[in-house]
Design an enzyme around this catalytic site. Structure first.
Site, PDB file in Angstrom:
ATOM      1  N   SER A 111       0.697  -1.211   0.129  1.00 38.76           N
ATOM      2  CA  SER A 111       0.115  -0.121   0.046  1.00 38.76           C
ATOM      3  C   SER A 111       1.013   1.114  -0.179  1.00 38.76           C
ATOM      4  CB  SER A 111      -1.021  -0.107   1.101  1.00 38.76           C
ATOM      5  OG  SER A 111      -1.989   0.857   1.082  1.00 38.76           O
ATOM      6  N   HIS A 154      -7.418  -5.965   0.360  1.00 39.52           N
ATOM      7  CA  HIS A 154      -6.262  -5.037   0.845  1.00 39.52           C
ATOM      8  C   HIS A 154      -5.410  -5.631   1.771  1.00 39.52           C
ATOM      9  CE1 HIS A 154      -4.344  -1.261  -0.048  1.00 39.52           C
ATOM     10  NE2 HIS A 154      -4.143  -0.949   1.162  1.00 39.52           N
TER      11      HIS A 154
END
Length: 422
Positions: free
Chosen positions: A181, A388
């Site tokens: 990320s 995620h």
């Protein structure tokens, strides 16, 4: 971003009374001692508990931030080996820290797995995180001056500083980089603004890569994006620069044990809020580990880091922080913030994304892939619900992600020795 989970949980719990509890659900849950202990330990003690060597290293950036890195030089049984150990530098995401890579435990945490595979592991901690919350002059708990940074400074200053230090201590010229990320965002920033660092990277594995956010499906990010710059400016005026101060870590640990553990009546709520932010995938999320996760996350971040992502979302461009008008001109020499030139990212990049990731949307990953200067591969995770946070906490992350990352690193190592010896 995960820090919002606890705050929302607390709000729900305060406003709700006991309701429809099934057997085994308690207002005073019993947390297994192993989980409780892991939740109480910081990274160095946690790693050593499981029999791994760990060394702390501190380095000061040119602008005065003192950064801590955690090094796991080898696996549990390889201390006397003289084998060559390639360096792998791993960088965490927003509101996280080096804990991401070890908190799930041996055989699950990426740092442990790589150490056992024969690599020299360096875990970075960006400025403002729990382990890099220090400055030669500024006080993180007094005013907003310490927090006047976004992931632009993390990529432009912190990463080069830590990479240079790790290479020097390991006596190497190049290393492998893994980011999740924001750890990918800051890497793209580094190689765009400081292209000479491309030469120090053997390979870069981007897990849930984030550059563009035009199509992100996270409701919180989308709702705040148009107002992010105003929020950041107002926070600075009132002297607040930190998002969800880690001084509340005791509250987070309490919430993890009392509200979110296996026998706690609000665990389902905690889990659903995690899914709301990081994507829905009940198959991959180990709820038992919530007390450990919440004791390590949030780990500290500036409001400007969030605002910068909000600007990227709202503008549809991957560009430097917008200080507005005359301030942009003073800092950048242009009225608008410059774009990051992704064609300057010449290091070999492997993009790993998932089809259900609300933050690293498939279309945004595709746009990123087309602009990178040296894309080696773009691979989707073979599980449609993978999301995620599964890249760092997923039950099957080793099989679905880490084993493939290791295979890529080994292939790059082989080509390195054939064509570009150390």
């Amino acid at each position: 971003m995960l820090g919002a989970i606890v705050l929302l949980c607390l709000c729900v719990c305060v406003s709700s009374g006991p309701f429809g509890r099934s057997d085994g659900i308690s207002l005073d849950p019993k947390v297994p001692e192993e989980i409780r202990e892991d939740a109480s330990l910081k990274v160095p003690a946690l790693v050593r508990k499981y029999g791994y060597p760990l060394k702390e290293h501190r380095v000061t950036t040119a602008d005065g931030y003192v950064l801590t890195m955690h090094r796991i030089p080898h696996g549990r049984d390889a201390g006397n080996s003289t084998a060559e150990r390639p360096v792998v530098f791993i960088m965490h995401g927003l509101m996280s820290s080096s804990a991401d890579w070890v908190l799930m435990g041996p055989n699950k945490g990426l740092a442990y797995i790589l150490a056992e595979e024969g690599f020299d592991i360096w875990l970075g901690n960006a400025r403002g995180t729990r382990y890099s919350r220090q400055h030669v002059k500024l006080n993180p708990d007094s005013g907003a001056d310490f927090w006047n940074f976004s992931w632009d400074e993390i990529g432009n200053i912190d990463l080069p500083t830590m990479i240079d230090y790790a290479l020097d201590k390991a006596n190497k010229k190049r290393l492998h980089y893994i980011g999740h990320s924001q750890g990918t965002t800051s890497f793209f920033v580094m190689c765009s603004l400081r292209p000479d660092y491309n030469q120090k990277i053997i390979s870069m594995n981007a897990l849930a890569p984030v550059a563009y956010l035009t199509n992100n499906a996270c409701p919180i990010v989308k709702a705040m994006a148009p107002f992010s710059t105003v929020i950041e400016k107002l926070s600075k005026v009132i002297g607040v620069g930190e998002m969800l101060p880690i001084s509340n870590s005791k509250v987070m640990r309490w919430a993890g044990e009392k509200l979110c553990s296996d026998t706690a009546m609000f665990q389902e709520i905690c889990t659903n809020i995690v899914f709301l932010i990081g994507g829905w995938n009940s198959l991959e999320f180990n709820r038992t580990m919530l007390p450990v996760i919440l004791s390590h996350t949030p780990a500290g971040a500036s409001i400007r880091q969030f605002a910068h992502y909000g600007q990227v979302t709202h503008s549809g461009s991957f560009r430097r922080f917008d200080h507005l008008g005359i301030w942009n001109y003073k800092i950048y020499g242009t009225w608008d913030p410059p774009l990051y030139d992704l064609s300057q990212v010449k290091a070999p990049v492997f993009l790993r994304y998932s089809l259900s990731d609300p933050l690293a949307h498939v279309d945004d990953v595709e746009r990123l892939a087309k602009e990178l200067g040296n894309l080696k591969a773009k691979t989707s995770i073979p599980m449609t619900s993978f999301s995620h946070l599964d890249f760092i906490w997923g039950i099957n992350a080793k099989k679905l992600v880490y084993d493939q990352v290791i295979a890529d690193i080994r292939r790059m190592e082989e080509s390195l020795f054939i064509f570009h010896p150390y």
